[in-house]
Enzyme design. Structure first.
Site, short mmCIF file in Angstrom:
data_model
loop_
_atom_site.label_atom_id
_atom_site.label_comp_id
_atom_site.label_asym_id
_atom_site.label_seq_id
_atom_site.Cartn_x
_atom_site.Cartn_y
_atom_site.Cartn_z
N MET A 1 -9.81 -2.61 8.11
CA MET A 1 -9.40 -3.35 9.62
C MET A 1 -8.36 -2.57 10.41
O MET A 1 -7.85 -3.07 11.20
CB MET A 1 -8.82 -4.49 8.94
CG MET A 1 -9.77 -5.41 8.36
SD MET A 1 -9.11 -7.07 7.84
CE MET A 1 -8.95 -8.02 9.27
N GLU A 2 -8.08 -1.34 10.17
CA GLU A 2 -7.09 -0.50 10.90
C GLU A 2 -7.34 0.97 11.38
O GLU A 2 -7.07 1.37 12.51
CB GLU A 2 -5.74 -0.24 10.18
CG GLU A 2 -5.04 -1.82 9.92
CD GLU A 2 -5.62 -2.54 8.71
OE1 GLU A 2 -5.55 -3.77 8.66
OE2 GLU A 2 -6.24 -1.76 7.78
N GLU B 1 0.82 -1.27 0.08
CA GLU B 1 0.19 -0.10 0.11
C GLU B 1 0.92 1.20 0.12
O GLU B 1 0.23 2.32 -0.34
CB GLU B 1 -0.99 -0.10 1.10
CG GLU B 1 -1.95 -1.11 1.20
CD GLU B 1 -2.69 -1.25 2.38
OE1 GLU B 1 -4.19 -0.98 2.41
OE2 GLU B 1 -2.28 -1.41 3.35
N ASP C 1 -12.16 -3.17 -3.41
CA ASP C 1 -13.28 -4.19 -3.75
C ASP C 1 -14.56 -3.42 -3.40
O ASP C 1 -14.62 -2.59 -2.49
CB ASP C 1 -13.16 -5.36 -3.13
CG ASP C 1 -13.03 -5.30 -1.75
OD1 ASP C 1 -13.79 -5.23 -0.83
OD2 ASP C 1 -11.78 -4.98 -0.95
N GLY D 1 -12.82 -1.56 1.31
CA GLY D 1 -13.92 -2.37 0.69
C GLY D 1 -15.04 -1.33 0.52
O GLY D 1 -15.67 -0.96 1.58
#
Length: 284
Positions: free
Chosen positions: A200-201, A25, A224, A92
């Site tokens: 998720m972070e 990333e 996504d 996402g």
């Protein structure tokens, strides 16, 4: 002696921290940073200092999940003098009409895993805690981006063909495939402000920055969507989507004013360096 002198120099200068979850990333960003020096911490963490757009920066990849992310940004703040933080990477999408590569500027972040709704304060049993709200810490619920950093991100040139979305980001410890996103449209998303995307972070980084009073902004590219194969799309488009954020990150860095380092923080950091264990290597 050389190592301790080097670490002392690291702690003497305020920096802008740039953090992602995965090395892919920030791979493109790494190519843009000059004068890189890498610092290893334990088995998992690697941070690099350098210069980007004429500004001192520290950057790295935390690893996946909120525990790693919280630890990494704490280290950036406490040891590498990050006095403002950009969190960048992929997420996402959760809304119809979004496309892979679209960019979400996080006006707000919320932790959808924090669920204490069944808990009651003994002094006020009528108060209903909300999904995402941390008890006993009044500010630990919705984490707002620093207004100046967000305005800079909004003013940055955007990549051709991709939308810029300003909105809420939801964080948790679940990789949400298409089925999970649809199910959570019933169980979670309406309760956390109908976020634009999930990952998720972010909430962990935002919460730590809020705890240390460090200005923060989150920039996410969609890898996504609510349709298709989320896992396959993530694997296929993660790095390409993250690359879309590089011009925005560079614009924010170029135009941000990095807050000065308080002398007490620098002194505390230097004291830590005298006894801390670490390894320092020149980046190739």
């Amino acid at each position: 002696e050389t190592r301790l002198r080097s670490l002392s120099m690291v702690r003497s200068e305020a920096r802008l921290g740039i953090l992602s979850a995965m090395p892919s990333e920030i791979a493109r960003l790494r190519e843009c940073v000059l004068e890189q020096v890498e610092y290893k911490r334990g088995e998992c963490f690697s941070f690099s200092t350098g210069v980007l757009e004429g500004k001192p920066v520290v950057f790295g990849a935390s690893g996946v999940g909120m525990v790693f992310a919280a630890s990494a940004v704490t280290t950036m703040i406490a040891e590498f003098n990050a006095t403002m933080v950009i969190f960048t990477g992929v997420a996402g999408g959760l809304k119809p009409g979004q496309e892979i590569g679209d960019l979400v500027l996080g006006a707000e972040v919320i932790n959808y895993d924090m669920d204490c709704r069944s808990f009651k304060y003994p002094w006020d049993p009528s108060y209903q805690l909300k999904l995402g709200e941390t008890p006993f810490t009044p500010w630990a619920y919705v984490y707002s981006a620093d207004a100046h950093l967000l305005e800079l991100a909004k003013a940055a040139p955007s990549p051709d063909g991709n939308k810029i979305i300003v909105g809420r980001i939801a964080s948790g410890s679940k990789f949400c495939d298409t089925n999970a996103k649809a199910e959570m449209e019933k169980t979670h998303w309406p309760h956390v402000g109908s976020p634009e995307c999930c990952e998720m972070e972010n909430a962990a980084v935002a919460q730590i920055c809020r705890a240390y009073d460090v200005p923060y902004v989150s920039l996410r590219a969609l890898s996504d969507l609510i349709s298709g194969d989320a896992a396959a799309d993530f694997n296929d488009f993660c790095e390409r989507a993250a690359d879309n954020l590089v011009p925005i990150v560079r614009y924010v860095v170029a135009n941000a004013t990095i807050p000065c380092l308080a002398s007490s923080s620098a002194d505390a950091g230097n004291a830590m360096g005298a006894s801390g264990r670490s390894s320092t290597t020149e980046a190739q």
